[in-house]
Design an enzyme around this catalytic site. Structure first.
Site, PDB file in Angstrom:
ATOM      1  N   THR A  23      23.253  39.328  40.881  1.00 44.87           N
ATOM      2  CA  THR A  23      24.129  40.501  41.035  1.00 44.87           C
ATOM      3  C   THR A  23      23.543  41.689  40.265  1.00 44.87           C
ATOM      4  O   THR A  23      23.855  42.832  40.570  1.00 44.87           O
ATOM      5  CB  THR A  23      25.563  40.215  40.544  1.00 44.87           C
ATOM      6  OG1 THR A  23      25.490  39.561  39.279  1.00 44.87           O
ATOM      7  CG2 THR A  23      26.316  39.345  41.526  1.00 44.87           C
ATOM      8  N   LYS A  51      18.066  39.756  32.380  1.00 45.65           N
ATOM      9  CA  LYS A  51      18.792  38.592  32.900  1.00 45.65           C
ATOM     10  C   LYS A  51      18.552  37.468  31.904  1.00 45.65           C
ATOM     11  O   LYS A  51      17.748  37.611  30.986  1.00 45.65           O
ATOM     12  CB  LYS A  51      18.286  38.196  34.281  1.00 45.65           C
ATOM     13  CG  LYS A  51      16.754  38.139  34.395  1.00 45.65           C
ATOM     14  CD  LYS A  51      16.283  37.871  35.811  1.00 45.65           C
ATOM     15  CE  LYS A  51      16.335  39.089  36.691  1.00 45.65           C
ATOM     16  NZ  LYS A  51      17.369  39.102  37.698  1.00 45.65           N
ATOM     17  N   ARG A  52      19.257  36.342  32.083  1.00 47.19           N
ATOM     18  CA  ARG A  52      18.994  35.217  31.192  1.00 47.19           C
ATOM     19  C   ARG A  52      17.512  34.837  31.261  1.00 47.19           C
ATOM     20  O   ARG A  52      16.876  34.969  32.301  1.00 47.19           O
ATOM     21  CB  ARG A  52      19.863  34.019  31.580  1.00 47.19           C
ATOM     22  CG  ARG A  52      21.315  34.169  31.155  1.00 47.19           C
ATOM     23  CD  ARG A  52      21.497  34.290  29.651  1.00 47.19           C
ATOM     24  NE  ARG A  52      21.218  33.050  28.961  1.00 47.19           N
ATOM     25  CZ  ARG A  52      22.140  32.273  28.400  1.00 47.19           C
ATOM     26  NH1 ARG A  52      23.406  32.610  28.428  1.00 47.19           N
ATOM     27  NH2 ARG A  52      21.802  31.146  27.803  1.00 47.19           N
ATOM     28  N   LYS A  56      13.396  32.398  36.686  1.00 49.09           N
ATOM     29  CA  LYS A  56      13.501  33.860  36.851  1.00 49.09           C
ATOM     30  C   LYS A  56      12.147  34.543  36.600  1.00 49.09           C
ATOM     31  O   LYS A  56      11.972  35.729  36.831  1.00 49.09           O
ATOM     32  CB  LYS A  56      14.586  34.420  35.926  1.00 49.09           C
ATOM     33  CG  LYS A  56      15.988  33.940  36.317  1.00 49.09           C
ATOM     34  CD  LYS A  56      17.053  34.490  35.375  1.00 49.09           C
ATOM     35  CE  LYS A  56      18.442  33.916  35.632  1.00 49.09           C
ATOM     36  NZ  LYS A  56      19.124  34.511  36.788  1.00 49.09           N
ATOM     37  N   LYS A  60      23.352  45.915  41.024  1.00 49.02           N
ATOM     38  CA  LYS A  60      23.701  46.990  40.079  1.00 49.02           C
ATOM     39  C   LYS A  60      22.569  48.009  40.002  1.00 49.02           C
ATOM     40  O   LYS A  60      22.801  49.223  39.994  1.00 49.02           O
ATOM     41  CB  LYS A  60      23.989  46.390  38.693  1.00 49.02           C
ATOM     42  CG  LYS A  60      25.255  45.567  38.658  1.00 49.02           C
ATOM     43  CD  LYS A  60      25.334  44.631  37.453  1.00 49.02           C
ATOM     44  CE  LYS A  60      26.399  43.572  37.710  1.00 49.02           C
ATOM     45  NZ  LYS A  60      26.329  42.445  36.797  1.00 49.02           N
ATOM     46  N   HIS A  81      27.070  27.681  42.925  1.00 47.37           N
ATOM     47  CA  HIS A  81      26.267  28.775  42.365  1.00 47.37           C
ATOM     48  C   HIS A  81      24.802  28.433  42.126  1.00 47.37           C
ATOM     49  O   HIS A  81      24.065  29.271  41.611  1.00 47.37           O
ATOM     50  CB  HIS A  81      26.863  29.248  41.033  1.00 47.37           C
ATOM     51  CG  HIS A  81      28.102  30.075  41.186  1.00 47.37           C
ATOM     52  ND1 HIS A  81      28.076  31.426  41.416  1.00 47.37           N
ATOM     53  CD2 HIS A  81      29.412  29.734  41.151  1.00 47.37           C
ATOM     54  CE1 HIS A  81      29.305  31.884  41.508  1.00 47.37           C
ATOM     55  NE2 HIS A  81      30.139  30.878  41.356  1.00 47.37           N
TER      56      HIS A  81
END
Length: 842
Positions: free
Chosen positions: A677, A569-570, A575, A681, A378
Site C-alpha cells: 500500500t 517498508k519493513r 522486499k 501512497k 495477506h
C-alpha cells in the site's frame, strides 16, 4: 536554499480544509482555555506544550462526542447489518490532525491557536503515534476504518490495546537498537474506557461431556476491559468505534493461595493475566508460535464475539434487555471479517458459543458460522502462515481443539465424497498437518469456516487459487474473490500533502476527496503548462521542507535538487533492500570511475524496522548504514549521491517522507508481495514508481499506463521457470563485472574497514541461498535506473508522468476497496448520506 513556506502560511492559502468562521474560532478559543484551565487547576500553574496539546485534543474531541453518540443511536434505531473487522493490528498513527480534517475544523483550530500565540505544528508533534501494528496489515486496517465511517457503514474495529506498540528504533553505531514504545505514558485523550462492558475470557481447564452438552470447566479467567476510540467519517457526521481490549486479572485471581500465606505472590501473579495485552509481537510476515501469542489471538476473539452477540440480542440504545434470540438471523445482521489468520479462532469460538451455550444443533451453528465469517489472506510466504501445535491448543483451549477436530472430520467427509480415492488430496486439505509435531493449519480453518476468501491484489488472488489454496479453490470456487487494497485519501493526500490537494482542487473541485475516481479528470491537464508548474512547485516545496528535517536529524547536507529516491517498508529479504544497496554501490563506483561526467544527483533514503529476532534483516540495516558512511564522506562524490537510513520509520515519518519523494522503490521478487500500500501512497503524492510486476504494482501500471512507471525484472512465470531450472547466483556474479565488483567490495570490508568480515554472511546468503533471487534482477534493475536518471534530467516530461500517475490513483482509494467488501462479501450498501450534526434539531 530559500526557506519553504511554513505550513501555517500555506494553510492560510488553502481552501480544501474549509474556511475558518469567526464564531467557530471564538468558540474554539473559549473551549481550549476551559480545558487548559482544568488541566492546570488539577496540577500546577505553568502550562507546558503537552498541556496545550491535551487542551486542543480535548477541544477537538468535544466535536466528536455528540456525533459519536448520535451515530450509535442511529444504528440502534435503524438496526442495520453491522460489520466487525477483527484485527490483531491497527496502525493508526496520530489522531488530532486527521480528526480536524474529517470534521472540517483544521482551519478554525489553526487560526484559534495562531491567535493564542501557539504553533499548531508544534502541538501536533506532541502526540504519540498509536503504533499498534507492524506495517501494511495494521495500516490497512486503519485506512479501512476511515473508509467504513466515510461510507456510512455500521462498522466496528476490534483489536487489542497493547500497552507497548511497535518498538522505537534507534540506530547506534549503524545497528538497530529496539526501545519499548511507551505510547500511553502521558495518557491517551482519544480513548474512553468502558468498564461496564468488561467480559470474561477463559483459558486452560478441561471439558466434560454431559447428556445436555459439553461443559468447559476449571478454567482460568481473564477479564477483557474495552477502550473505545471514535473513528470519524469524512464530513458526514458519522463516527464509528474502534474497540480495543485490555487484559485485567479478576479480583479472585489466584487468591485461593491466600489461605496458605501466599497472598503477596497471588497479587503479584495478576501480572501473568495482564501480560496478554502488554506488547505487540514485532513480526511482519513471520509466524512465531508462542503461547502468549495464541492467548492474544483467542483473547481478542472471545471478548469480541461476546460483544457481537450481546449487541445482536439487544435492540435499544443502552438497553440490556434481550430482544432477539433467533440465531438463524445472525448472518443477516452480522458480518465478521478476519484480517489474516490471526483472528481465526473466531470460527471455533462462534461454534462453541452457538452449540455449547445457545444449544443449537451442529448443522445450524455451522451454517450460521460460515455465512457470518469471511477471511482475507495477506501473504503466500510459507514462514508467515500460522500453524499452531496441537499440544499447545489442547493445553490452552481444550474445548476448541475438540471443535476443530469435528470441523475437520466433517470437512474431510465432504472432500472424500467430492474426490473419492484421492487420499493425497485429503492429506493436503486437512486442517491438521500430521508428521512430526501435529499442527493446525489456520488458513485451512479460515477457508473452511468462511463464505468468502480474498487476496489483496489481483495477481495475489490468482496466485492463491493456483498454488497454496488450489485444492480448496477446485472444491469451492465460489468462495474465492479479489479485493485490491487501497489507502484513505484523507490522511494520505489532504492531510499529509495539503499543497498538492489544493492544486488538484483548483482544477477539478474538492469532490475527489470522497470520490477519488475524479482524479481521472487531471488527464485533461497533462499538457497544461501552469498545472505542470504547480505540481512541480509543490513537490519542490515538500522536498525543501523534508531536506530541513533530514539535515536537522542526520547532520548530512542534502541537495534539494537531487532526486529523492525512497524505499520505506519493513526490512525483509523478499522486499529486497539488498537490490537497492547493489544499485547504490554500482552508481557510486560509476561516479568514482568518471567523476567529471554529468551524473543525475540522488539522495537515496531507505527506512524500516527489522523484527528483533530477524538476524539477516538487522544485518541489512547495518550494511545500508555502512554504505552511507563511505558514500557520504567521499569528497569525489560530493552532493551527487547521499545515502540516508531513515531511523524509526512509522506513520508520522511516512506523512513527511512520501510527499517529498520523487522515486518510489517497489522491488520485491515477483509473486512475494501480496499487494503493498506504500506503493499507492507514493503514486498519489506524485512520485514515480520503479518496480517489479508484483502485488498492486501490476494494477498501478494498468491504471497509469505502463509507460508511466519504470517496470523491470522477472514476472511471476519467469520466477517459476527459474525455480524449475535452478537459480545459480554465481552465473550472474561471473557474467556481470559491476555486480562482481559490488559484491567483492561488500565481502572484502570496503564498507567496513574496521571489521572486514562484517558482511561475509550477507554475501554468502546472496551467493548460495538467496530465495529471492536478487542477482537475477540486478542487470535489468540497473538499466531501468539509467532510464530514471535520464528522465529526471527533463523535469517537464518527468512531471507529465507524475500527473498521469496521480490521475490513475482513483482505483487505489480504500473507499473503493471497502465498497466492494460491503457489496460483494458483507451484503451491505455504502451510503454518502450525511447524518444530522448534533446541534441540528432532528
Amino acid at each position: 536554499m530559500s526557506k519553504p513556506l511554513s505550513d501555517h502560511d500555506r494553510k492560510k492559502q488553502i481552501s480544501v480544509r474549509g474556511l475558518a468562521g469567526v464564531e467557530n474560532v471564538t468558540d474554539l478559543k473559549q473551549n481550549f482555555n476551559r480545558h487548559l484551565h482544568f488541566t492546570l487547576v488539577k496540577d500546577r500553574n505553568v502550562a507546558t506544550k503537552r498541556d496545550y496539546y491535551f487542551a486542543l485534543a480535548h477541544t477537538v474531541r468535544d466535536h466528536l462526542v455528540g456525533r459519536w453518540i448520535r451515530t450509535q443511536q442511529h444504528y440502534y434505531e435503524k438496526d442495520p447489518k453491522r460489520v466487525y473487522y477483527i484485527s490483531l493490528e491497527f496502525y493508526m498513527g496520530r489522531t488530532l490532525q486527521n480528526t480536524m480534517v474529517n470534521l472540517a475544523l483544521e482551519n478554525a483550530c489553526d487560526e484559534a491557536m495562531y491567535q493564542l500565540g501557539l504553533d499548531m505544528e508544534d502541538l501536533e508533534d506532541m502526540e504519540e503515534d498509536a503504533g499498534l501494528g507492524n506495517g501494511g496489515l495494521g495500516r490497512l486496517a486503519a485506512c479501512f476504518l476511515d473508509s467504513m465511517a466515510s461510507l456510512g457503514l455500521a462498522a466496528y474495529g476490534y483489536g487489542i490495546r497493547y500497552e507497548f506498540g511497535i518498538f522505537n528504533q534507534r540506530i547506534v553505531n549503524g545497528w538497530q537498537v529496539e526501545e519499548a514504545d511507551d505510547w500511553l505514558r502521558y495518557g491517551n485523550p482519544w480513548e474512553k474506557a468502558r468498564p461496564e462492558y468488561m467480559r470474561p475470557v477463559h483459558f486452560y481447564g478441561r471439558t466434560e461431556h454431559q447428556p445436555d452438552g459439553v461443559k468447559w470447566v476449571d478454567t482460568q479467567v481473564v477479564l477483557a476491559l474495552p477502550y473505545d476510540t471514535p473513528v470519524p467519517g469524512y464530513r458526514n457526521n458519522v463516527v464509528n468505534t474502534m474497540r480495543l481490549w485490555s487484559a485485567k486479572a479478576p479480583c479472585e485471581f489466584n487468591l485461593k493461595d491466600f489461605n496458605v500465606g501466599g497472598y503477596i505472590q497471588a497479587v503479584l501473579d495478576r501480572n501473568l493475566a495482564e501480560n496478554i495485552s502488554r506488547v505487540l509481537y514485532p513480526n511482519d510476515n513471520f509466524f512465531e508460535g508462542k503461547e502468549l501469542r495464541l492467548k492474544q489471538e483467542y483473547f481478542v476473539v472471545s471478548a469480541t464475539l461476546q460483544d457481537i452477540i450481546r449487541r445482536f440480542k439487544v435492540s435499544k440504545f443502552g438497553s440490556r434487555e434481550v430482544a432477539r434470540t433467533d440465531f438463524s438471523k445472525l448472518p443477516d445482521k452480522v458480518a465478521i471479517q478476519l484480517n489474516d489468520t490471526h483472528p481465526a479462532m473466531a470460527i471455533p469460538e462462534l461454534m462453541r458459543v452457538l452449540v455449547d451455550n445457545e444449544k443449537l444443533s451442529w448443522e445450524s451453528a455451522w451454517d450460521i458460522c460460515v455465512r457470518t465469517c469471511a477471511y482475507t489472506n495477506h501473504t503466500v510466504l510459507p514462514e508467515a502462515l500460522e500453524r499452531w501445535p496441537v499440544d499447545l491448543f489442547s493445553h490452552l483451549l481444550p474445548r476448541h481443539l475438540e471443535i476443530v477436530y469435528e470441523i475437520n472430520r466433517r470437512h474431510l467427509e465432504k472432500v472424500a465424497a467430492a474426490f473419492p480415492g484421492d487420499f493425497d488430496r485429503l492429506r493436503r486439505m486437512s486442517l491438521i498437518e500430521e508428521g512430526g509435531q501435529k499442527r493446525i493449519n489456520m488458513a485451512h480453518l479460515c477457508i473452511v469456516g468462511s463464505h468468502a476468501v480474498n487476496g489483496v491484489a489481483r495477481i495475489h488472488s490468482d496466485i492463491l487459487k493456483a498454488t497454496i489454496f488450489k485444492d480448496f479453490y477446485e472444491m469451492e470456487p465460489h468462495k474465492f474473490q479479489n479485493k485490491t487494497n487501497g489507502i484513505t485519501p484523507r490522511r494520505w493526500l489532504v492531510m499529509c500533502n495539503p499543497g498538492l490537494a489544493e492544486v488538484i482542487a483548483e482544477r477539478i473541485g474538492e469532490d475527489f476527496i470522497r470520490d477519488l475516481d475524479q482524479l481521472q479528470r487531471l488527464r485533461d491537464f497533462v499538457n497544461d503548462e501552469a498545472f505542470i508548474r504547480d505540481v512541480a512547485k509543490v513537490k519542490q516545496e515538500n522536498k525543501l521542507k523534508f531536506a530541513v528535517h533530514l539535515e536537522e536529524h542526520y547532520k548530512v547536507k542534502i541537495n534539494p535538487n537531487s532526486m529523492f529516491d525512497v524505499q520505506v517498508k519493513r526490512i525483509h529479504e523478499y522486499k529486497r533492500q539488498l537490490l537497492n544497496c547493489l544499485h547504490i554501490i554500482t552508481y557510486y563506483n560509476r561516479i568514482k570511475r568518471e567523476p567529471n561526467k554529468q551524473w543525475t544527483p540522488r539522495t537515496v533514503m531507505i527506512g524500516g524496522k527489522a523484527a528483533p529476532g530477524y538476524h539477516t534483516a538487522k544485518m541489512i540495516i547495518r550494511l545500508i548504514t555502512a554504505i552511507g558512511e563511505v558514500v557520504n564522506h567521499d569528497p569525489v562524490v560530493g552532493d551527487r549521491l547521499k545515502v540516508i537510513f531513515l531511523e524509526n520509520y512509522r506513520v508520522t515519518l511516512a506523512e513527511k517522507a512520501i510527499p517529498a519523494s520523487d522515486l518510489s522503490e517497489q522491488i520485491s521478487t515477483a509473486g512475494t508481495e501480496a499487494s503493498g500500500t506504500g506503493n499507492m501512497k507514493f503514486m498519489l503524492n506524485g512520485a514515480l514508481t520503479i518496480g517489479t510486476m508484483d502485488g498492486a504494482n501490476v494494477e498501478m501500471a494498468e491504471e497509469a499506463g505502463e509507460g508511466n512507471l519504470f517496470i523491470f525484472g522477472m514476472r511471476v512465470d519467469d520466477v517459476d521457470a527459474l525455480d524449475k531450472k535452478g537459480y545459480h547466483a554465481e552465473e550472474y556474479y561471473n557474467r556481470l563485472p559491476e555486480l562482481k565488483q559490488a559484491i567483492d567490495q561488500i565481502a572484502s570490508g570496503f564498507f567496513s574497514p574496521k571489521q572486514p568480515d562484517l558482511f561475509k554472511e550477507i554475501v554468502n546468503m546472496l551467493m548460495h541461498h538467496d530465495r529471492f533471487k536478487v542477482f537475477a534482477d540486478y542487470e535489468d534493475y540497473i538499466k531501468c535506473q539509467e532510464k530514471v536518471n535520464a528522465l529526471y534530467k527533463n523535469p517537464k516530461e518527468w512531471t507529465k508522468k507524475v500527473i498521469y500517475n496521480i490521475a490513475g490513483c482513483g482505483k487505489f482509494s480504500s473507499d473503493r476497496t471497502i465498497a466492494q467488501y460491503a457489496r460483494e462479501i458483507w451484503g451491505m450498501e455504502p451510503t454518502l448520506e450525511k447524518l444530522p450534526a448534533p446541534d441540528d434539531k432532528q
